[in-house]
Scaffold this motif. Sequence first.
Motif, short mmCIF file in Angstrom:
data_model
loop_
_atom_site.label_atom_id
_atom_site.label_comp_id
_atom_site.label_asym_id
_atom_site.label_seq_id
_atom_site.Cartn_x
_atom_site.Cartn_y
_atom_site.Cartn_z
N ASP A 1 1.86 1.90 9.19
CA ASP A 1 1.10 1.17 10.21
C ASP A 1 1.02 -0.33 9.93
N ARG B 1 1.35 6.60 -6.74
CA ARG B 1 0.28 7.56 -7.02
C ARG B 1 0.71 8.99 -6.72
N THR C 1 1.35 6.98 6.48
CA THR C 1 0.33 6.29 7.27
C THR C 1 0.35 4.79 7.00
N HIS C 2 0.83 4.41 5.82
CA HIS C 2 0.84 2.98 5.48
C HIS C 2 1.93 2.22 6.24
N GLU D 1 0.84 -1.21 0.00
CA GLU D 1 0.00 0.00 0.00
C GLU D 1 0.87 1.25 0.00
N LEU D 2 1.97 1.18 0.71
CA LEU D 2 2.87 2.34 0.77
C LEU D 2 3.50 2.57 -0.61
N LYS E 1 2.72 12.58 3.89
CA LYS E 1 1.98 12.25 5.12
C LYS E 1 1.09 11.04 4.91
N THR E 2 0.42 11.03 3.77
CA THR E 2 -0.45 9.89 3.45
C THR E 2 0.39 8.64 3.25
N VAL E 3 1.49 8.81 2.55
CA VAL E 3 2.37 7.66 2.32
C VAL E 3 2.76 7.02 3.65
N ALA F 1 1.02 4.06 -2.85
CA ALA F 1 0.81 5.48 -2.54
C ALA F 1 1.94 6.31 -3.13
N ASP G 1 1.01 10.27 -3.82
CA ASP G 1 0.28 10.82 -2.67
C ASP G 1 1.24 11.69 -1.87
N ASN G 2 0.66 12.60 -1.09
CA ASN G 2 1.60 13.40 -0.29
C ASN G 2 2.24 12.52 0.78
#
Lengths: 793, 158, 273
Positions: free
Chosen positions: C241, C229, C238-239, C222-223, C234-236, C226, C231-232
């Motif tokens: 986790d 994609r 979160t993965h 998922e990372l 911060k969103t990256v 991201a 993604d910013n």
Amino acid sequence: MTGPAHIFDKPNRYIGQPEPRADAARLLQGRGRFVDDEKLPRMVHAAFVRSPHAHAKILSVDTEDALSATGVIAIYTGADLAEHVTPYIGTLTHLTGLRSAPQHPLAMDVARWQGEPVVMVVATSRALAEDACELVDVDYDELPAAVNSETALDADTPVIHPEFGSNLAWERDVIAGDIDAAFAAPGVHVIEREFRFGRHTGVTLESRGTLCEYDPSEDQLTVYYSGQAPHMMQVIFSKHLGLPEENVRVISNDVGGSFGIKIHTYGDEIATAAAAKLLRRPVKFIADRFESFVTDIHARDHIVKAKMGITEAGTIVGIDFDDLTGIGPFSMYPRTSAIECNQVLNLTGAPYVMENYRAKGRVVFQNKTLMCQYRAVGHPIAMAIADGLLEDAARKIGMDPVALRELNLMADDSYPRTSATGMKLDDLSHKRALRKLTEIMDYQGLRADQTEARKDGIYRGIGFVSMVEVTNPSPMFYGIGGAPIASQDGATVRLDAGGALHVSSSITEQGQGTNAILAQIAAGVFGIALNRVKVTTGDTATTPYGGGTWASRGAGIGGEAMLLAAQALKDQVLDVAGVMLQTGVEKLDIRDGAVTDLDGKERLPLADLARTVYYRGNELPNDLNPELIATRHYRVTDFPFVFTNGAMAAHVEVDTETGFVKVLHFWAVEDCGRVINPLLVDEQIRGGVVQGIGGALYEECHYSPDGQFLNATMADYMVPMASEMPDITIAHIETPTKTSVLGAKGAGEAGTGGAPAAILNAVNDALSPMGASIWQMPMTPERILTMLDNAAE
Amino acid sequence: MSRSIDIKLRVNGEDVGATVPARLNLVDFLREELCLTGSHVGCEHGVCGACTLTVDGDTVRGCLMLATQANGKEVTTIEGLADSGQSTALQAAFTKRNALQCGFCTPGMLASALGYVNAGGAADRDAIRQHISGNYCRCTGYQSIVDAICDVIKETRT
Amino acid sequence: MKAPDFDYLRPSSLDVALAMLIEHDGEAMPLAGGQSLMPMMNFRVAAPEALIDLADLTELRGITVDTDTVRIGAMTRYAELMSDPTVQAHIPLIGMALPHIAHDAVRNRGTIGGSLALADPAAEMPALMLALDASIEVAGPDGTRMIKADDFFLGMFETALDDELITAIHVPVATPAQRFGFHELTQRHGDYALAGVAIAKTDDSYCAAFFGVADRATRVPELEAALTRQDNIKTVLTHLDQIDFTDDLKANHTTRQRLAGVALTRALKGMTQ
């Protein structure tokens, strides 16, 4: 010039010169002689079964399988050796109330820390001894352990020595003035912090080791010993093995670092001597790295709740603190484990004028490795308390930390005087040292850089410490309390037939350059080329009696003895020369290996004089019987110890994303009195600073809640390595101590004593824009990130 | 059985033959069997660098190599470096800079330093610090060691 | 401590070595560079009945390159990787990582195959293999097979090897369009990282392998998605986790997660151009 050239200003003026060490070449060619390099006929090797538990009853020991293993010579339990070794107790009478229980070389019925030796195996090789250790079956009944010093005195914590009723080993209160009234006065800010100092250890690169040889025909024990105090160990081996003192010879050849680690009574070393005596053959024990971590003494492990009162104008009104320290299950013999706490009580705030002072120290037992005197005993704690609070106070009242120190440091012309705790102080230079420090570091430039960098989100910090160091201890340090530890040292200087000097001394060499400075002093004072002086140290059979090298005493005490001995020999030689040359001694001097006139004109080479004395005594008058040898001893008399002072500064950068600290540069201005050899002193101070940085940023002995040492490897216990260490600029102020002619004070521990406080202050200076601060050492990335998080919340 | 093994190697230019226990590591072999005690044992787990020596021209950890693995190889210890003159310049610089105190790390430190100098390393303090960061010294502040290595590089390349 | 006793075996060929491995039925350990095994034996943590020294297996040596793959013999030492022009030219990511791995004296003995077979979660090499989409060539009693790096590391010190030896590593030759990043956070140079990451970017898609953070070198699909994609960050992050971060003395899982994020951010900033 109207008289003989002064010792500090003459042709062979070695004192004060950066002379390279004569013995460096030997070590650089791999020709050192460390204990493990010694090999004796019929030598066998020891290994130990050690307690895997922090606290356990020993129910039974089965050695049957091990005894039949390949190469095994003998196996001893605690009870076996107790028949041959008397127990020892680590107390001293001047530390009133200190208590500890009898210790045996091997645990008897109860093991009290993980790593305590329980069974000794002697075999034909270390590998075979270790193989057999695995076959020894010890049945333990694990007991609850007292691990955390904060709960050591709680009612539901197991009491390690039930006969004492609690885990309290010692406590002391120091009170001066009226601290409550001072703090309550109008306009006084009270700063309060809780400091935590991690447990760390010396990690000498050469581990502890001993090779013991016993000759029953003469009842003679010879101990090759990696250590700092041969004569002390002579007494200890003698006393506890039941040998006449004169029948014990302790030899310390090269010692691979010591730092206070190798100056204590370790059970495995005593057991090795006992085994040698019982087996009548040489037994060698070399601690491996795991054994070093779990048995070498540890240090620090202090929790300090401290307050400082300061007026709005910046005058310190007093310090109030409570120090709690855990020392393991026993007080170490013979130096005891209360000294570090005692130093904290005595030294905190010693650079500053202060009327009011209250300190409480408590020393508690716990089921961890024993704690005792490691380099800069108590100093890093004492300096961090006072200077940490001082810089915190500076931020609070909005004053520059250097200006705040200027305001409170004792004036350089105010000595002799006493500190708030009653310490006698003289010949110190705090203010000059601080001014010199700010000059060499370009303080204003660094502050400007800091401001600029912050604009880019780069957080740099500058931290200081003004410090004192205890050096040149007198008999008041140990001897007064009953310890077999000499506070005086001796030196012998002998003129040989070839015109060279052979000198010996009771101080010891562990890398400081002891032998080098002894030669410099002897050559300079006597008047001979440096390369014509041979030095012997580290052998109870061939050196004068004395204390050894510890507590930054070698140069100051042993050096002074050498100066006195060289001067005495010179006087004696001039007497002989006066007769031989039919000239008044007041008209003669010794320079560059020859008796000269006062203007330096050669009259008689020393070799000619010595050969006449030794070979052709018939040419001398019958009533002239020169010995051409002189011995002098020296001890500090008017002070308990001779204080030095210093000012240090650290420049750090904290990575606020990772919590990593990079030390960019470090400066130290040290006043250790007369500098005998700046080349040696400077790098020794640097080495001390690096050990201090280790304590501040990296080094920590981690324990599980049940007392297991969790990081007993060099991969997991982090010592400072070259890559992360900064360049360190050293400068000196020289205020010779008036207690000796030489005027030298100690310098060996200053860096370790001061650096942690400077690093702490620098990190907190860097963190200050975020409103964060940290008061725990080592300052690990995780701890710094936690403090940043807390501040952000 | 194979628990003891015959080996032949060259040590400091001399041919050596020995029967060694399989488990004997190279530094213990050199120290105990050949009495070449210049290489030191500091940790036995490859971290401290005290046992650093040279095998076929490469620095290695003497505690992380079996004696039997040195069969057929050319081993040089500090004694060999000193006697052959290979480390003369570094020894002089270490003396002049006081780049040693107790001397226990020194043989390994010299071997690492020589590796850096011989590989054409630059007189760059950070690079030198990084190179010797596998060699633990508890006595110096490392600075004098860096100074000494810099000196040798500057002297030999001018 | 001294190592416990063992039989020392020195096979002259791969077949003999494999036969020895079977014969000892799990009680023998292959000895490659020994830079991890020897410390474990010197602590008496590892006590194999026999050591099978792979030093004479010429089959396990050499670095060769065909059109799209570099084949690195398992017994290739780190020092050889560092000085090998083929590796430097065709696998720049390895070149970026090598200076961070231990020190000279260890790199002169430690091998790539040894590191992969050990599967130390804190080591760089397993993560590099994941990021590079490498394949591990292994030989066993039933012949030779290739294992994708993604399928090779099964846990802490646990691999897909089954009575097998690593013979070589196959790494795709870097294409001109590929970009690489590497960052690790260590308090001391050459130490195992508190957190680190190796990144390969192929066209727009990312492969990011973390090390020092969990029980094995770890990728988070998922990372990576991201990142692909764009993604910013911060969103990256979160993965992260998804990773079961390790707790140990040097850093707890929270700190590790944070440091993994910093390592990723910095590795992305430092990508090859």
